[in-house]
Design a protein around this motif. Structure first.
Motif, PDB file in Angstrom:
ATOM      1  N   SER A 177      31.692  37.228  48.484  1.00 38.68           N
ATOM      2  CA  SER A 177      33.231  37.970  48.236  1.00 38.68           C
ATOM      3  C   SER A 177      33.991  37.689  49.599  1.00 38.68           C
ATOM      4  CB  SER A 177      33.197  39.409  47.985  1.00 38.68           C
ATOM      5  OG  SER A 177      32.593  40.034  49.077  1.00 38.68           O
ATOM      6  N   SER A 178      33.449  37.800  50.823  1.00 42.27           N
ATOM      7  CA  SER A 178      34.181  37.532  51.862  1.00 42.27           C
ATOM      8  C   SER A 178      34.426  35.958  52.252  1.00 42.27           C
ATOM      9  CB  SER A 178      33.614  38.324  53.041  1.00 42.27           C
ATOM     10  OG  SER A 178      33.575  39.627  52.968  1.00 42.27           O
ATOM     11  N   LEU A 179      33.423  35.191  52.157  1.00 41.00           N
ATOM     12  CA  LEU A 179      33.292  33.844  52.488  1.00 41.00           C
ATOM     13  C   LEU A 179      33.924  32.870  51.217  1.00 41.00           C
ATOM     14  CD1 LEU A 179      30.210  33.907  54.621  1.00 41.00           C
ATOM     15  CD2 LEU A 179      32.562  34.106  55.499  1.00 41.00           C
ATOM     16  N   ALA A 180      34.151  33.102  49.920  1.00 44.10           N
ATOM     17  CA  ALA A 180      34.106  32.216  48.955  1.00 44.10           C
ATOM     18  C   ALA A 180      35.477  31.638  49.046  1.00 44.10           C
ATOM     19  CB  ALA A 180      34.124  33.084  47.690  1.00 44.10           C
ATOM     20  N   MET A 181      36.760  32.327  49.242  1.00 41.81           N
ATOM     21  CA  MET A 181      37.818  31.552  49.391  1.00 41.81           C
ATOM     22  C   MET A 181      38.134  30.988  50.620  1.00 41.81           C
ATOM     23  SD  MET A 181      40.751  31.115  48.037  1.00 41.81           S
ATOM     24  CE  MET A 181      40.969  32.001  46.777  1.00 41.81           C
ATOM     25  N   PRO A 182      37.694  31.324  51.949  1.00 39.66           N
ATOM     26  CA  PRO A 182      37.792  30.460  53.201  1.00 39.66           C
ATOM     27  C   PRO A 182      37.173  29.159  52.949  1.00 39.66           C
ATOM     28  CG  PRO A 182      37.392  32.784  53.985  1.00 39.66           C
ATOM     29  CD  PRO A 182      37.085  32.908  52.316  1.00 39.66           C
ATOM     30  N   PRO A 265      32.924  35.346  43.515  1.00 37.30           N
ATOM     31  CA  PRO A 265      32.297  36.490  42.590  1.00 37.30           C
ATOM     32  C   PRO A 265      33.304  37.975  42.617  1.00 37.30           C
ATOM     33  CG  PRO A 265      31.663  36.633  45.000  1.00 37.30           C
ATOM     34  CD  PRO A 265      32.598  35.276  44.724  1.00 37.30           C
ATOM     35  N   ASN A 266      33.426  38.068  41.323  1.00 38.01           N
ATOM     36  CA  ASN A 266      33.982  39.513  40.942  1.00 38.01           C
ATOM     37  C   ASN A 266      35.755  39.187  41.441  1.00 38.01           C
ATOM     38  OD1 ASN A 266      31.904  40.913  40.022  1.00 38.01           O
ATOM     39  ND2 ASN A 266      31.361  41.415  42.318  1.00 38.01           N
ATOM     40  N   GLY A 267      36.026  38.198  40.905  1.00 32.71           N
ATOM     41  CA  GLY A 267      37.500  37.664  41.279  1.00 32.71           C
ATOM     42  C   GLY A 267      38.140  37.481  42.758  1.00 32.71           C
ATOM     43  N   ALA A 268      37.151  37.467  43.822  1.00 36.90           N
ATOM     44  CA  ALA A 268      37.180  37.218  45.227  1.00 36.90           C
ATOM     45  C   ALA A 268      37.926  35.872  45.362  1.00 36.90           C
ATOM     46  CB  ALA A 268      35.908  37.436  46.099  1.00 36.90           C
ATOM     47  N   SER A 269      37.700  34.851  44.651  1.00 32.32           N
ATOM     48  CA  SER A 269      38.277  33.456  44.820  1.00 32.32           C
ATOM     49  C   SER A 269      39.217  33.108  43.553  1.00 32.32           C
ATOM     50  CB  SER A 269      37.466  32.306  44.941  1.00 32.32           C
ATOM     51  OG  SER A 269      36.513  32.482  43.840  1.00 32.32           O
TER      52      SER A 269
END
Length: 315
Positions: A177-182, A265-269
């Protein structure tokens, strides 16, 4: 006396033609032929952009839903209810935060890498044409094929984690969840880099060589010449790169849809466009989707205006 009377304009004869010419100049411009050539593009803009945007604004203020073709139903005016629903939806709010994180990574990285690489590729180096083509290939390659490569590289048992070994993140990149968008931001930067390199290469052709020679005579090294000559010389191109990267990044859809299975995951991206698709098409709420789209347009316009004012200002 008689000559003045003869040349004086008639109050009933010449005033009307002058007024008509003024009206035609106002409507068609001073070059009517040019206006005639521009008209098809204006019609295209009206049909492809203006009408859908206006219709989206209309839907966002009504209780709008899909019906069978030819069915006449009442779609009452609901004011700002759809916008209240959107702004109080945690998934929508998180999608705007996600795209903000994406832009904070993607836009500066795009400017720095594309300008640096364009400056290097503009120099007299061996295999220069090969490198220029190599950087442009990912931009024109099919997204599905390139996404497949990145899934192979960044999955749990992928090449990147194999190289990192115990330093590999857990959970892995695209399910973290912390690395998906980066990770998506880095992927988009890499894929679109070739296009922005071409923009900078075109801008570098207009930077006078005399400026570099003058800087060299003043004792400036490569770094100072780059900062004091190249960067100011390509400022208009930098403004364009920032604006284009912002607009395309705000419309992020394909990458999270393919790389993370629809914003996980769970809307993180999840991006606003992806959530708009899910709300409007998959869940059958086009009025909610339209409200998200209108808010996104307003947000992008505000960000673009701020960026243009900041990037293109004179030192």
């Amino acid at each position: 006396m008689s000559s003045r009377l003869a040349t004086a304009p008639s109050p009933t004869g010449s005033a009307r033609p002058a007024g008509r010419r003024g009206l035609l100049n106002t409507v068609l411009g001073k070059q009517p032929i040019g206006s005639a050539f521009v008209t098809p593009y204006l019609v295209f803009l009206a049909a492809i952009f203006a009408y859908p945007l206006g219709f989206a604004v209309y839907m966002s203020f009504h209780d709008y839903f899909f019906t069978a073709p030819g069915t006449v139903v009442d779609r009452p005016f609901v004011g700002f209810d759809n916008y209240v629903t959107v702004l109080t939806d945690p998934a929508v709010r998180r999608s705007f935060v996600n795209v903000g994180i994406f832009l904070l990574i993607n836009v500066p990285l795009t400017v720095v890498l594309s300008l640096g690489l364009a400056n290097a590729l503009n120099a007299a180096i061996r295999w220069r044409t090969f490198f220029r083509v190599s950087y442009y290939v990912p931009y024109v390659a099919a997204s599905v094929a390139v996404v497949g490569v990145w899934l192979f590289l960044f999955n749990e048992n992928g090449l990147v984690n194999t190289i990192l070994g115990p330093l590999a993140p857990s959970p892995s990149w695209l399910v973290n969840s912390s690395l998906a968008m980066p990770t998506i931001a880095i992927y988009v930067t890499w894929k679109q880099l070739g296009f922005f390199i071409l923009l900078y290469l075109a801008a570098l052709q207009n930077v006078s060589k005399d400026l570099y020679e003058a800087a060299s005579m003043d004792g400036a090294g490569r770094l100072k010449s780059f900062w004091n000559v190249t960067v100011p010389g390509v400022r208009p191109a930098t403004t364009l790169v920032v604006l284009v990267a912002t607009v395309t990044g705000a419309n992020l859809f394909t990458e999270p849809y393919l790389l993370t299975g629809g914003g996980g995951p769970n809307g993180a991206s999840a991006s606003p466009v992806l959530v708009m698709y899910q709300k409007g098409i998959e869940q059958g709420n086009p009025d909610i989707g339209s409200a998200i789209g209108v808010l996104l347009v307003i947000g992008v316009l505000l960000i673009a205006l701020i960026e243009r004012r900041f990037v293109s200002r004179e030192d």
